[in-house]
Each structure stands twice: as C-alpha cells, then as structure tokens.
Write a protein that holds these residues in place. Structure first.
Motif, PDB file in Angstrom:
ATOM      1  N   PRO A 167     -52.288 -26.081  55.211  1.00  0.00           N
ATOM      2  CA  PRO A 167     -51.987 -24.659  55.347  1.00  0.00           C
ATOM      3  C   PRO A 167     -52.570 -23.887  54.161  1.00  0.00           C
ATOM      4  O   PRO A 167     -52.460 -24.328  53.005  1.00  0.00           O
ATOM      5  CB  PRO A 167     -50.462 -24.629  55.341  1.00  0.00           C
ATOM      6  N   GLY A 168     -53.203 -22.771  54.478  1.00  0.00           N
ATOM      7  CA  GLY A 168     -53.874 -21.988  53.460  1.00  0.00           C
ATOM      8  C   GLY A 168     -55.323 -22.370  53.244  1.00  0.00           C
ATOM      9  O   GLY A 168     -56.054 -21.661  52.526  1.00  0.00           O
TER      10      GLY A 168
ATOM     11  N   ASP B 287     -60.004 -18.860  57.574  1.00  0.00           N
ATOM     12  CA  ASP B 287     -59.372 -18.897  56.258  1.00  0.00           C
ATOM     13  C   ASP B 287     -57.866 -18.757  56.394  1.00  0.00           C
ATOM     14  O   ASP B 287     -57.362 -18.293  57.423  1.00  0.00           O
ATOM     15  CB  ASP B 287     -59.921 -17.778  55.378  1.00  0.00           C
ATOM     16  N   ASN B 288     -57.154 -19.114  55.337  1.00  0.00           N
ATOM     17  CA  ASN B 288     -55.693 -19.027  55.331  1.00  0.00           C
ATOM     18  C   ASN B 288     -55.114 -19.650  56.598  1.00  0.00           C
ATOM     19  O   ASN B 288     -54.279 -19.042  57.288  1.00  0.00           O
ATOM     20  CB  ASN B 288     -55.241 -17.571  55.193  1.00  0.00           C
ATOM     21  N   LEU B 289     -55.546 -20.852  56.886  1.00  0.00           N
ATOM     22  CA  LEU B 289     -55.133 -21.523  58.114  1.00  0.00           C
ATOM     23  C   LEU B 289     -53.633 -21.764  58.136  1.00  0.00           C
ATOM     24  O   LEU B 289     -52.997 -21.981  57.086  1.00  0.00           O
ATOM     25  CB  LEU B 289     -55.878 -22.845  58.256  1.00  0.00           C
ATOM     26  N   LYS B 290     -53.082 -21.727  59.336  1.00  0.00           N
ATOM     27  CA  LYS B 290     -51.662 -21.959  59.560  1.00  0.00           C
ATOM     28  C   LYS B 290     -51.493 -23.126  60.534  1.00  0.00           C
ATOM     29  O   LYS B 290     -52.383 -23.389  61.347  1.00  0.00           O
ATOM     30  CB  LYS B 290     -51.017 -20.706  60.136  1.00  0.00           C
ATOM     31  N   PRO B 291     -50.360 -23.799  60.490  1.00  0.00           N
ATOM     32  CA  PRO B 291     -50.142 -24.906  61.429  1.00  0.00           C
ATOM     33  C   PRO B 291     -50.326 -24.491  62.888  1.00  0.00           C
ATOM     34  O   PRO B 291     -50.803 -25.289  63.703  1.00  0.00           O
ATOM     35  CB  PRO B 291     -48.703 -25.319  61.132  1.00  0.00           C
TER      36      PRO B 291
ATOM     37  N   SER C  42     -52.052 -29.118  58.833  1.00  0.00           N
ATOM     38  CA  SER C  42     -50.745 -29.675  58.489  1.00  0.00           C
ATOM     39  C   SER C  42     -50.720 -30.044  57.021  1.00  0.00           C
ATOM     40  O   SER C  42     -51.763 -30.257  56.403  1.00  0.00           O
ATOM     41  CB  SER C  42     -50.440 -30.893  59.358  1.00  0.00           C
ATOM     42  N   SER C  43     -49.521 -30.126  56.500  1.00  0.00           N
ATOM     43  CA  SER C  43     -49.358 -30.505  55.101  1.00  0.00           C
ATOM     44  C   SER C  43     -49.058 -31.986  54.992  1.00  0.00           C
ATOM     45  O   SER C  43     -48.933 -32.515  53.899  1.00  0.00           O
ATOM     46  CB  SER C  43     -48.245 -29.682  54.455  1.00  0.00           C
TER      47      SER C  43
END
Length: 114
Positions: free
Chosen positions: A14-15, A83-87, A113-114
C-alpha cells in the motif's frame, strides 16, 4: 485478430507504485480512444481510465489523482502509472477501447498488500 498485450503488473505494498503497459499492434491505434479496465473475481470488468486520440483523459472516481494514463502512438502503446496504491486496486488489469473493439488480452495481475 488483434491481440492486445498487457505487462507490468506485480506485487506492491500500500502506497507503492506500478506502471502498466499495453501494446496494441494495430494500424488504427492512433485513431481510437484506449482504456484500462480491471476485474476482480465475481465482479464485472470496470473501466478505470481512458485516453482519447487528442490526449484528453478521464478516470473512474476511485483512481483520480492516483493513476495516470498516457499513450505513445509511435509505439502503439498505452501506459497506466499507478501511484499510492491501495489494497482495493488489486485486480487483473486489461486494456481495450471503451467499446471493447479488440479481442481481450491475457491481462496483467496487480496485487496490493502489506
């Protein structure tokens, strides 16, 4: 039949950022609006960004300010800078015209994913 070729997917936190590419080996590429779509299991494919022949762009609300679509007519390629990707961006990403003029390619998997 034209075969679209998507590439550039992968895993990101993420991010993070990823840059997708789509090659459309068709002579009419410079005359058509191109778009990126994405699909998750059990859901319909949704259009997330499009770019007209003029260079004008439009984005689905959830990606505005984070994704940037561009095109290189000489290479018959479009790109999607994410950019600033989210799940919730996790999906298979495809390119095509908004009217789905061409046969679908294999897509490229994006996993956030983290």
């Amino acid at each position: 039949q034209v075969q679209l070729v998507e590439s550039g997917g992968g895993s990101a936190q993420p991010g993070g950022s990823l840059r997708l590419s789509c090659h459309a080996p068709v002579s009419t590429f410079i005359f058509v609006t191109m778009a990126w779509f994405r699909q998750t299991p059990g859901k319909q494919r949704e259009l997330v960004a499009k770019i007209e022949t003029s260079g004008n762009t439009d984005y689905e609300d959830s990606v505005k300010g984070r994704f940037t679509i561009s095109r290189d007519n000489s290479a018959r390629t479009i790109h999607l800078q994410m950019d600033n990707l989210k799940p919730e961006d996790t999906a298979i990403y495809y390119c095509n015209t908004p009217g789905q003029l061409f046969n679908w390619g294999q897509g490229t998997q994006v996993t956030v994913s983290s």
